[in-house]
Design a protein around this motif. Structure first.
Motif, PDB file in Angstrom:
ATOM      1  N   LEU A   1      -0.725  -7.751   4.890  1.00  0.00           N
ATOM      2  CA  LEU A   1      -1.478  -6.872   3.988  1.00  0.00           C
ATOM      3  C   LEU A   1      -0.846  -5.490   3.941  1.00  0.00           C
ATOM      4  O   LEU A   1      -0.744  -4.873   2.867  1.00  0.00           O
ATOM      5  N   GLY A   2      -0.403  -5.004   5.090  1.00  0.00           N
ATOM      6  CA  GLY A   2       0.279  -3.714   5.136  1.00  0.00           C
ATOM      7  C   GLY A   2       1.606  -3.756   4.401  1.00  0.00           C
ATOM      8  O   GLY A   2       1.977  -2.800   3.698  1.00  0.00           O
ATOM      9  N   TRP A   3       2.338  -4.863   4.538  1.00  0.00           N
ATOM     10  CA  TRP A   3       3.636  -5.011   3.869  1.00  0.00           C
ATOM     11  C   TRP A   3       3.466  -4.986   2.355  1.00  0.00           C
ATOM     12  O   TRP A   3       4.181  -4.255   1.646  1.00  0.00           O
ATOM     13  N   VAL A   4       2.513  -5.767   1.855  1.00  0.00           N
ATOM     14  CA  VAL A   4       2.285  -5.819   0.411  1.00  0.00           C
ATOM     15  C   VAL A   4       1.773  -4.475  -0.100  1.00  0.00           C
ATOM     16  O   VAL A   4       2.170  -4.007  -1.181  1.00  0.00           O
ATOM     17  N   ALA A   5       0.901  -3.826   0.667  1.00  0.00           N
ATOM     18  CA  ALA A   5       0.413  -2.504   0.270  1.00  0.00           C
ATOM     19  C   ALA A   5       1.565  -1.513   0.175  1.00  0.00           C
ATOM     20  O   ALA A   5       1.589  -0.654  -0.728  1.00  0.00           O
ATOM     21  N   LEU A   6       2.535  -1.633   1.084  1.00  0.00           N
ATOM     22  CA  LEU A   6       3.705  -0.753   1.047  1.00  0.00           C
ATOM     23  C   LEU A   6       4.501  -0.962  -0.238  1.00  0.00           C
ATOM     24  O   LEU A   6       4.972   0.009  -0.848  1.00  0.00           O
ATOM     25  N   LEU A   7       4.640  -2.208  -0.667  1.00  0.00           N
ATOM     26  CA  LEU A   7       5.364  -2.483  -1.918  1.00  0.00           C
ATOM     27  C   LEU A   7       4.689  -1.808  -3.107  1.00  0.00           C
ATOM     28  O   LEU A   7       5.357  -1.241  -3.980  1.00  0.00           O
ATOM     29  N   TRP A   8       3.359  -1.876  -3.141  1.00  0.00           N
ATOM     30  CA  TRP A   8       2.617  -1.230  -4.231  1.00  0.00           C
ATOM     31  C   TRP A   8       2.737   0.291  -4.160  1.00  0.00           C
ATOM     32  O   TRP A   8       2.853   0.966  -5.195  1.00  0.00           O
ATOM     33  N   LEU A   9       2.727   0.831  -2.956  1.00  0.00           N
ATOM     34  CA  LEU A   9       2.878   2.280  -2.801  1.00  0.00           C
ATOM     35  C   LEU A   9       4.250   2.731  -3.265  1.00  0.00           C
ATOM     36  O   LEU A   9       4.379   3.749  -3.973  1.00  0.00           O
ATOM     37  N   ILE A  10       5.285   1.984  -2.893  1.00  0.00           N
ATOM     38  CA  ILE A  10       6.651   2.332  -3.309  1.00  0.00           C
ATOM     39  C   ILE A  10       6.772   2.265  -4.823  1.00  0.00           C
ATOM     40  O   ILE A  10       7.381   3.147  -5.446  1.00  0.00           O
ATOM     41  N   GLU A  11       6.175   1.250  -5.432  1.00  0.00           N
ATOM     42  CA  GLU A  11       6.247   1.142  -6.888  1.00  0.00           C
ATOM     43  C   GLU A  11       5.466   2.270  -7.561  1.00  0.00           C
ATOM     44  O   GLU A  11       5.862   2.749  -8.632  1.00  0.00           O
ATOM     45  N   ALA A  12       4.373   2.704  -6.947  1.00  0.00           N
ATOM     46  CA  ALA A  12       3.621   3.842  -7.495  1.00  0.00           C
ATOM     47  C   ALA A  12       4.482   5.107  -7.452  1.00  0.00           C
ATOM     48  O   ALA A  12       4.480   5.898  -8.413  1.00  0.00           O
ATOM     49  N   VAL A  13       5.207   5.289  -6.366  1.00  0.00           N
ATOM     50  CA  VAL A  13       6.114   6.440  -6.262  1.00  0.00           C
ATOM     51  C   VAL A  13       7.221   6.324  -7.303  1.00  0.00           C
ATOM     52  O   VAL A  13       7.595   7.303  -7.961  1.00  0.00           O
ATOM     53  N   ASP A  14       7.754   5.110  -7.470  1.00  0.00           N
ATOM     54  CA  ASP A  14       8.801   4.880  -8.462  1.00  0.00           C
ATOM     55  C   ASP A  14       8.306   5.202  -9.869  1.00  0.00           C
ATOM     56  O   ASP A  14       9.008   5.835 -10.667  1.00  0.00           O
ATOM     57  N   TYR A  15       7.093   4.779 -10.169  1.00  0.00           N
ATOM     58  CA  TYR A  15       6.500   5.047 -11.484  1.00  0.00           C
ATOM     59  C   TYR A  15       6.284   6.548 -11.692  1.00  0.00           C
ATOM     60  O   TYR A  15       6.584   7.093 -12.764  1.00  0.00           O
ATOM     61  N   ALA A  16       5.779   7.205 -10.646  1.00  0.00           N
ATOM     62  CA  ALA A  16       5.487   8.635 -10.750  1.00  0.00           C
ATOM     63  C   ALA A  16       6.751   9.472 -10.914  1.00  0.00           C
ATOM     64  O   ALA A  16       6.706  10.579 -11.471  1.00  0.00           O
ATOM     65  N   THR A  17       7.874   8.954 -10.432  1.00  0.00           N
ATOM     66  CA  THR A  17       9.134   9.699 -10.518  1.00  0.00           C
ATOM     67  C   THR A  17      10.015   9.226 -11.665  1.00  0.00           C
ATOM     68  O   THR A  17      11.218   9.511 -11.699  1.00  0.00           O
TER      69      THR A  17
END
Length: 200
Positions: A27-43
């Protein structure tokens, strides 16, 4: 003169503890993927260029990074459930072994993509790792001669097999079948290399 020994072995985790630890990790691993993609989208998708660039020296840095990067939230969503399920099943065998399997698969899959993918392409996504976990689970039970492992392999093949094997074919130009093929091969090879000796 008599001697005594003290048992210093650490008791193995119970099945519930293993399952709980495996679930938290994935669950932590998948959450990290979503967080990274959110950062990618924001940048403005500034992270996308850090994928694997075939046969380019600077593309080697993408080998450890590519499994954590995706082309949009739809891409992350497509990879989240199979990664969660296959990762959880693999992690039930032990967190240390799971992390070792992931490291070996990521390294071998990434190197394979770097070597055989088309020039000027850019590969990102966790699907190579997913195929690696699939391949690992597929054969682990057979090489270790464990009934439960064989049952898990058969169940995984029955549920994911059709779609997984279609992903090995060059049907979609924007999907890296090379990552899928190399990941599957890496997972099978890891299971063969990492098998435990059978006790008499």
């Amino acid at each position: 003169m008599s001697t005594s020994t003290v048992d210093t072995t650490v008791p193995e985790w119970s099945r519930k503890e293993r399952a709980r630890a495996a679930a938290k990790l994935m669950l932590g691993w998948v959450a990290l993927l979503w967080l990274i993609e959110a950062v990618d989208y924001a940048t403005g998708h500034a992270l996308d260029p850090y994928g694997i660039k075939p046969r380019e020296t600077d593309g080697l840095t993408g080998i450890p990074l590519a499994p954590f990067l995706h082309y949009g939230f739809d891409h992350v969503a497509a990879n989240s459930l199979p990664l969660l399920v296959l990762g959880f099943l693999t992690a039930l065998g032990g967190i240390r072994r799971f992390l070792t399997v992931c490291l070996l698969v990521i390294a071998a899959d990434g190197l394979g993509v770097w070597l055989i993918s088309p020039a000027h392409s850019l590969t990102v996504g966790a699907s190579g790792l997913i195929y690696g976990l699939f391949g690992y689970l597929l054969v682990r039970g057979f090489v270790e001669r464990k009934v439960l492992g064989v049952a898990v392999g058969i169940a995984v093949a029955a549920y994911y097999g059709g779609g997984m094997f279609l992903g090995l074919l060059p049907l979609n130009p924007i999907v890296s079948w090379q990552a899928h093929l190399c990941g599957l091969a890496a997972g099978v090879a890891t299971a063969l290399w990492y098998r435990r000796p059978v006790r008499a």
